[in-house]
Every structure is written in C-alpha cells, then in structure tokens.
Design an enzyme around this catalytic site. Sequence first.
Site, mmCIF file in Angstrom:
data_model
loop_
_atom_site.group_PDB
_atom_site.id
_atom_site.type_symbol
_atom_site.label_atom_id
_atom_site.label_comp_id
_atom_site.label_asym_id
_atom_site.label_seq_id
_atom_site.Cartn_x
_atom_site.Cartn_y
_atom_site.Cartn_z
ATOM 1 N N LYS A 176 8.301 14.214 37.504
ATOM 2 C CA LYS A 176 8.450 13.907 36.078
ATOM 3 C C LYS A 176 9.409 12.724 35.975
ATOM 4 C CE LYS A 176 10.534 16.176 32.009
ATOM 5 N NZ LYS A 176 10.056 17.073 30.949
ATOM 6 N N ARG A 226 14.336 26.242 26.505
ATOM 7 C CA ARG A 226 15.441 25.825 25.644
ATOM 8 C C ARG A 226 15.663 26.867 24.566
ATOM 9 N NH1 ARG A 226 13.556 19.463 25.156
ATOM 10 N NH2 ARG A 226 13.099 19.392 27.366
ATOM 11 N N GLU A 241 3.859 22.552 28.322
ATOM 12 C CA GLU A 241 5.092 22.840 29.065
ATOM 13 C C GLU A 241 5.988 23.564 28.065
ATOM 14 O OE1 GLU A 241 7.118 19.289 30.641
ATOM 15 O OE2 GLU A 241 9.021 20.302 30.237
#
Length: 320
Positions: free
Chosen positions: A130, A46, A42
């Site tokens: 998630k 960011r 993943e």
Amino acid sequence: MHEELFSQIHNIGLVPVVKIDDASKAEGLAGALIKGGLPCAEVTFRTAAAEEAIKRISKAYPEMLVGAGTVINIEYAKKAVAAGAKFIVSPGFNPTVVDWCLENNIPVVPGVCTPSDIEQGLARGLTTLKFFPAEVSGGVDMLKNLAGPFPQLMFMPTGGISLANLASYAKQSNVLAVGGSWMVKADLIESESWDAISQICSEAVLALQGLEFAHMGINNENAQEAEKAIKGFEALGMFTKRGNSSVFMNTTIEILPKMYLGKNGHIGFRCFDIERTLAYLAKFGFTVNEETIARTPKGDIKVCYLNEELSGFAIHLVKA
Ligand code: 3PG
C-alpha cells in the site's frame, strides 16, 4: 503469493476504505458497494465495530473481497482473520504484523512511503504494497520514480485520492488498484443513503477505466472504394497516414480496404487496462472476441474487439 486474490483486486481496481461506527449497517453498505460495481472493501480497525462489520459482510456476501485495514497490531490481525477478512492492510510497515500474516499464509498489504519501507517488503517476498499517504508523499510522481528501482512491485495508493485524481493513479503501470474513503462517507453510511453510495461508486468505476473515444473504423467493399473515401476525407482537410492494413485520416478515422469486423466498421475506445475494462464491461453483457486479442511483450492485452456490435459497429479496445 495469493495471485488469485490480487488479480481480483486488480480487476475491481478500486478499494473503498471504510470506517463504520455501527455494525448493523454493514450489510446495507456492502450491498450498496456491490451494486455500484465494487465487490470489495477495506474495513478499518478505527472503530470498535470493525470486527463485527467484517463478520456480517462475510456472512451476507461470501464472495465479496472484504479485508481489514488499519491493522496496527497482531491482536487486530487475529480478530480480523477470525471474522472472515480475506486480506490485511496496515498504514505503515509493521514487521510483527507482516510476519504473523506471512506465517499464517494471510495476504497482507502493508503501507509504505519510502524506499526503505519498500525494501523491508521486498526482503519478505511481498509483491504488492500500500502506498500511504499517497498524495502528500509525492503521489503519482513518487510512483513513477519508484518504478525505476522496484519494477517488480505493485502499489495500492490511498490517502488523498478522489474522483478528480483517481485516473492519474490508475494509468500508472505499477498501480494494482487505488483506494480511498470518498465513496463511503460517514454521513452517507449513517443516513443509510445506499443509492447515493452506489452512485458514487459507479462514477468512480467508470472514471477508473479511462475509457475515451479513439477512432472510427470504416469498412469498404474493396481497395478502390477505400481510395475514393480517402480522397474525400482529404478534401475535407484530413491528413492521410498509410499503415500496413489500413489508412488513418488524422488519428480519428480509419479506412479499411475490406469488409472487416462489424457490419459497417468499428469504433475504437482507449482504456487504461483492457483486462480490467473487460471485467467491467462483462457486467453490461459485453464479451471479448478471443481471436482478436493481441498482447504486449509483458503479456498485457494491447488490443481486442468485443463480440457485440453497436448499431452495426464492432467495438475495438486499445490500451491507452
Ligand atoms: C487509508 O487508510 O487508506 C486512508 O485513510 C484513505 O485515505 P482517504 O481518506 O484520503 O481516502
């Protein structure tokens, strides 16, 4: 929805959560993950390099399951998908992002940490969410509690997971895969320490299986020979427990009254999830003996044998 992708993620079992500052390191990192047994990642939005990193990984390793994380708006989602992301992950439940993904048939795993978040996912037909931030939101206990009202849902917990606690998550039946950043530390990426990353991944993948010795099964020519052995093990202080087709001495020695699988017998290993462990063992050349597969009422493999013997012993897998 997207069963094939989610079943692949389940079999891999661990999703590295990547924060990459320099996209030119993306191929090296992906190669290290694959070598360590984790052909998935993943890549989080960011950093400004996320989009380019996803693009490079998808090009160099088209088979790798590369998804985008920290997708907190549609702009990121669009960029991620255009770059080749195979799935979208977000820290929270953003209805705009989720609906955009659903409209465009893109697998999406939004973050949840309360029953209210979960119900938003359920209302949209999502089956995998998630669980973030897992450790500080109740961790394994929270997942156990969520299994009550939401038995149909699978979770990908991340946040505070490491080699030390990953097994406690992996053994929960409502955990599809666990995720975390501990395998892909910024300094190791920065210094291109690919072997170190592969090593951390390999250790994590092994811990994820929950493999442990369960019992040794000993073949005998006939019932008479088996009884002789039972008497002998009783003399050694072991307790006899008779079953339908074999006898257990304590829980660790199984006496078979015939020549069953394995030249000498078999060795039983417990593991959390046999389907996942078979996928893991395939990399070492092991194959499943299809005829020995028995399943739980839910359809999961409960026990099976491998085709390959070790020192004349068949290998028996037992769901923990
Ligand atoms: C995530 O986005 O899933 C988390 O940042 C991963 O959490 P960790 O850094 O505690 O593994």
